[in-house]
Scaffold this motif. Sequence first.
Motif, PDB file in Angstrom:
ATOM      1  N   GLN A   1      -0.872   1.832   5.538  1.00 19.52           N
ATOM      2  CA  GLN A   1      -1.509   2.465   4.771  1.00 19.52           C
ATOM      3  C   GLN A   1      -2.628   1.469   4.002  1.00 19.52           C
ATOM      4  O   GLN A   1      -3.459   1.849   2.976  1.00 19.52           O
ATOM      5  CB  GLN A   1      -0.845   3.171   3.578  1.00 19.52           C
ATOM      6  CG  GLN A   1       0.041   4.380   4.134  1.00 19.52           C
ATOM      7  CD  GLN A   1       0.642   5.058   2.922  1.00 19.52           C
ATOM      8  OE1 GLN A   1       0.004   5.423   1.995  1.00 19.52           O
ATOM      9  NE2 GLN A   1       1.875   5.574   3.186  1.00 19.52           N
ATOM     10  N   MET A   2      -2.507   0.243   4.435  1.00 18.01           N
ATOM     11  CA  MET A   2      -3.561  -0.425   3.843  1.00 18.01           C
ATOM     12  C   MET A   2      -5.138  -0.081   4.403  1.00 18.01           C
ATOM     13  O   MET A   2      -5.281   0.458   5.417  1.00 18.01           O
ATOM     14  CB  MET A   2      -3.333  -1.953   4.389  1.00 18.01           C
ATOM     15  CG  MET A   2      -4.195  -3.140   3.798  1.00 18.01           C
ATOM     16  SD  MET A   2      -3.939  -3.194   2.125  1.00 18.01           S
ATOM     17  CE  MET A   2      -2.444  -4.231   1.802  1.00 18.01           C
ATOM     18  N   PHE A   3      -6.168  -0.362   3.505  1.00 19.93           N
ATOM     19  CA  PHE A   3      -7.333   0.089   3.358  1.00 19.93           C
ATOM     20  C   PHE A   3      -7.666   1.781   3.322  1.00 19.93           C
ATOM     21  O   PHE A   3      -8.568   2.289   3.259  1.00 19.93           O
ATOM     22  CB  PHE A   3      -8.038   0.057   4.911  1.00 19.93           C
ATOM     23  CG  PHE A   3      -8.022  -1.384   5.206  1.00 19.93           C
ATOM     24  CD1 PHE A   3      -9.039  -2.531   4.870  1.00 19.93           C
ATOM     25  CD2 PHE A   3      -7.050  -1.899   6.427  1.00 19.93           C
ATOM     26  CE1 PHE A   3      -9.058  -3.797   5.375  1.00 19.93           C
ATOM     27  CE2 PHE A   3      -6.955  -3.287   6.600  1.00 19.93           C
ATOM     28  CZ  PHE A   3      -7.949  -4.038   6.160  1.00 19.93           C
TER      29      PHE A   3
ATOM     30  N   LYS B   1      -5.633   2.916   0.503  1.00 22.03           N
ATOM     31  CA  LYS B   1      -5.544   2.944  -1.057  1.00 22.03           C
ATOM     32  C   LYS B   1      -6.302   1.711  -1.574  1.00 22.03           C
ATOM     33  O   LYS B   1      -6.128   0.518  -0.988  1.00 22.03           O
ATOM     34  CB  LYS B   1      -4.141   2.931  -1.742  1.00 22.03           C
ATOM     35  CG  LYS B   1      -3.433   4.154  -1.060  1.00 22.03           C
ATOM     36  CD  LYS B   1      -1.943   4.254  -1.243  1.00 22.03           C
ATOM     37  CE  LYS B   1      -1.430   5.244  -0.674  1.00 22.03           C
ATOM     38  NZ  LYS B   1       0.091   5.209  -0.991  1.00 22.03           N
ATOM     39  N   PRO B   2      -6.898   1.654  -2.560  1.00 25.08           N
ATOM     40  CA  PRO B   2      -7.669   0.384  -3.291  1.00 25.08           C
ATOM     41  C   PRO B   2      -6.379  -0.528  -3.679  1.00 25.08           C
ATOM     42  O   PRO B   2      -5.833  -0.333  -4.743  1.00 25.08           O
ATOM     43  CB  PRO B   2      -8.444   1.060  -4.531  1.00 25.08           C
ATOM     44  CG  PRO B   2      -8.426   2.355  -4.220  1.00 25.08           C
ATOM     45  CD  PRO B   2      -7.101   2.738  -3.710  1.00 25.08           C
ATOM     46  N   VAL B   3      -6.567  -1.762  -3.227  1.00 23.26           N
ATOM     47  CA  VAL B   3      -5.695  -2.798  -3.466  1.00 23.26           C
ATOM     48  C   VAL B   3      -6.852  -4.118  -3.430  1.00 23.26           C
ATOM     49  O   VAL B   3      -7.353  -4.608  -2.771  1.00 23.26           O
ATOM     50  CB  VAL B   3      -4.707  -3.195  -2.277  1.00 23.26           C
ATOM     51  CG1 VAL B   3      -3.800  -4.520  -2.707  1.00 23.26           C
ATOM     52  CG2 VAL B   3      -3.855  -2.133  -1.888  1.00 23.26           C
TER      53      VAL B   3
ATOM     54  N   ARG C   1      -3.936  -6.915   7.068  1.00 21.62           N
ATOM     55  CA  ARG C   1      -4.707  -5.930   7.846  1.00 21.62           C
ATOM     56  C   ARG C   1      -4.063  -5.202   8.546  1.00 21.62           C
ATOM     57  O   ARG C   1      -4.227  -3.907   8.951  1.00 21.62           O
ATOM     58  CB  ARG C   1      -5.765  -6.483   8.659  1.00 21.62           C
ATOM     59  CG  ARG C   1      -5.177  -7.632   9.817  1.00 21.62           C
ATOM     60  CD  ARG C   1      -6.462  -8.136  10.391  1.00 21.62           C
ATOM     61  NE  ARG C   1      -6.005  -8.976  11.362  1.00 21.62           N
ATOM     62  CZ  ARG C   1      -6.802  -9.569  12.246  1.00 21.62           C
ATOM     63  NH1 ARG C   1      -8.062  -9.404  12.458  1.00 21.62           N
ATOM     64  NH2 ARG C   1      -6.133 -10.223  13.671  1.00 21.62           N
TER      65      ARG C   1
ATOM     66  N   TYR D   1      -5.131   2.588  -8.068  1.00 19.67           N
ATOM     67  CA  TYR D   1      -5.330   1.514  -7.580  1.00 19.67           C
ATOM     68  C   TYR D   1      -4.242   0.213  -7.789  1.00 19.67           C
ATOM     69  O   TYR D   1      -3.426   0.550  -8.827  1.00 19.67           O
ATOM     70  CB  TYR D   1      -6.635   0.759  -8.374  1.00 19.67           C
ATOM     71  CG  TYR D   1      -6.657   0.400  -9.870  1.00 19.67           C
ATOM     72  CD1 TYR D   1      -6.336  -0.303 -10.181  1.00 19.67           C
ATOM     73  CD2 TYR D   1      -7.250   1.416 -10.549  1.00 19.67           C
ATOM     74  CE1 TYR D   1      -6.424  -0.956 -11.572  1.00 19.67           C
ATOM     75  CE2 TYR D   1      -7.324   1.377 -12.053  1.00 19.67           C
ATOM     76  CZ  TYR D   1      -6.857   0.118 -12.455  1.00 19.67           C
ATOM     77  OH  TYR D   1      -6.739  -0.039 -13.887  1.00 19.67           O
TER      78      TYR D   1
ATOM     79  N   TYR E   1      -8.274  -5.499  -0.326  1.00 17.58           N
ATOM     80  CA  TYR E   1      -7.439  -5.008   0.716  1.00 17.58           C
ATOM     81  C   TYR E   1      -6.767  -6.338   1.422  1.00 17.58           C
ATOM     82  O   TYR E   1      -5.539  -6.368   1.712  1.00 17.58           O
ATOM     83  CB  TYR E   1      -8.178  -4.128   1.902  1.00 17.58           C
ATOM     84  CG  TYR E   1      -8.946  -3.043   1.145  1.00 17.58           C
ATOM     85  CD1 TYR E   1      -8.105  -2.032   0.608  1.00 17.58           C
ATOM     86  CD2 TYR E   1     -10.080  -2.841   0.844  1.00 17.58           C
ATOM     87  CE1 TYR E   1      -8.699  -0.863   0.294  1.00 17.58           C
ATOM     88  CE2 TYR E   1     -10.620  -1.802   0.239  1.00 17.58           C
ATOM     89  CZ  TYR E   1     -10.023  -0.722   0.018  1.00 17.58           C
ATOM     90  OH  TYR E   1     -10.585   0.464  -0.661  1.00 17.58           O
ATOM     91  N   GLN E   2      -7.560  -7.182   2.040  1.00 16.17           N
ATOM     92  CA  GLN E   2      -7.031  -8.302   2.749  1.00 16.17           C
ATOM     93  C   GLN E   2      -7.503  -9.603   2.060  1.00 16.17           C
ATOM     94  O   GLN E   2      -8.360  -9.576   1.034  1.00 16.17           O
ATOM     95  CB  GLN E   2      -7.394  -8.390   4.290  1.00 16.17           C
ATOM     96  CG  GLN E   2      -8.943  -8.368   4.215  1.00 16.17           C
ATOM     97  CD  GLN E   2      -9.336  -8.597   5.820  1.00 16.17           C
ATOM     98  OE1 GLN E   2      -9.421  -7.314   6.418  1.00 16.17           O
ATOM     99  NE2 GLN E   2      -9.674  -9.678   6.337  1.00 16.17           N
TER     100      GLN E   2
ATOM    101  N   ALA F   1       0.909  -1.170   0.079  1.00 16.99           N
ATOM    102  CA  ALA F   1      -0.006  -0.028  -0.074  1.00 16.99           C
ATOM    103  C   ALA F   1       1.014   1.194   0.012  1.00 16.99           C
ATOM    104  O   ALA F   1       0.236   2.213  -0.474  1.00 16.99           O
ATOM    105  CB  ALA F   1      -0.924   0.132   1.083  1.00 16.99           C
TER     106      ALA F   1
END
Length: 332
Positions: free
Chosen positions: A119-121, A123-125, A115, A95, A316-317, A87
């Motif tokens: 920066q996870m959540f 940005k769109p992963v 999780r 994305y 995200y996860q 992220a």
Amino acid sequence: MNNHTLLDLDQTAALIRAGKVLSLAGDEALLAQLPAGHWIAGTIPYFIAGDGGTESRDRVFVTELTTANAATVDIRRYTTDTIHRIAIDAPENGYTILILPAMSAIHAEFANHARDYEQMFLKPVIGWVAGTHLSELGEIAPKACDGRTGELLAEVAVALHVPLPPSLSATIHILNLFRPDPAADVITFPEDGFSATACHVNGQPALFADYLAERRINTRHPLVADYHGAHINTSYREIDRDAKTVRFYAPVFAGIEYRQAAPVGDYVREFDALATSGHGKAQFACNCILNYLYGELRGRKTGDLRGPATFGEIGYQLLNQTLVYLDVQHLD
């Protein structure tokens, strides 16, 4: 051309040579023959295509990322030591599509810790877990592919970072048919992991394999946990009766309360109902191999959302038994 479709090897190679930015899925032997270019891929022979669910080893599922600019996309490889940067490396506006090889160390690392990545959540992963034909499970390693070189990778993840102009915005959508059954027991586990022996059922210690057998639990339906309002599935992989061990396609986490999912009726009708709110023209989509199998999706469509049927989905996860897709929309 529809930007989500099954193509033969020559058609796919022509798009690559034309400079298109692509996310691909197909048999390892096909992917190995493609020219270098702006693409990433994963191994899988199962797809939700224009005519519905299908299995193919002589065609590639091609997702053309029509909002991506070949001059600005960034393809990167990630190891267990660097995946925590996924992220951080993602564009501020845009994305990321991530492909992980199933049953690898990096699959486990991402599943257990994504999780908590920085920066996870934010940005769109989005993405998926590469697999194999089910008849070859455990015999052939699933692989991700770096299209810059065509190299197939069994222990490394590949990511395609796609920046977008300020006028566009990307959003991840997760379609989950399953909800926790409010009448089901509350299950907790003492340790994180892809397998479990001991558990607590409504606060009382138990062996999970024995509990499932005694209650005749339908393991085609996952465990479901409520993560701050989001329902996250953990799907069953196998039960070793002798070892009293239950294995999952995603990890369970200590202290999280799980319930067995409530029954689902017709998968196609349920997916159609979830998608009726309108999802625009999705840039990317994937569904779960378990939905493909248990929902008997061969020859049946799930609306107009097309993509590989995978060994796990990424929104995200790591996710199980979901359909995920990505919309890119113009800002007003």
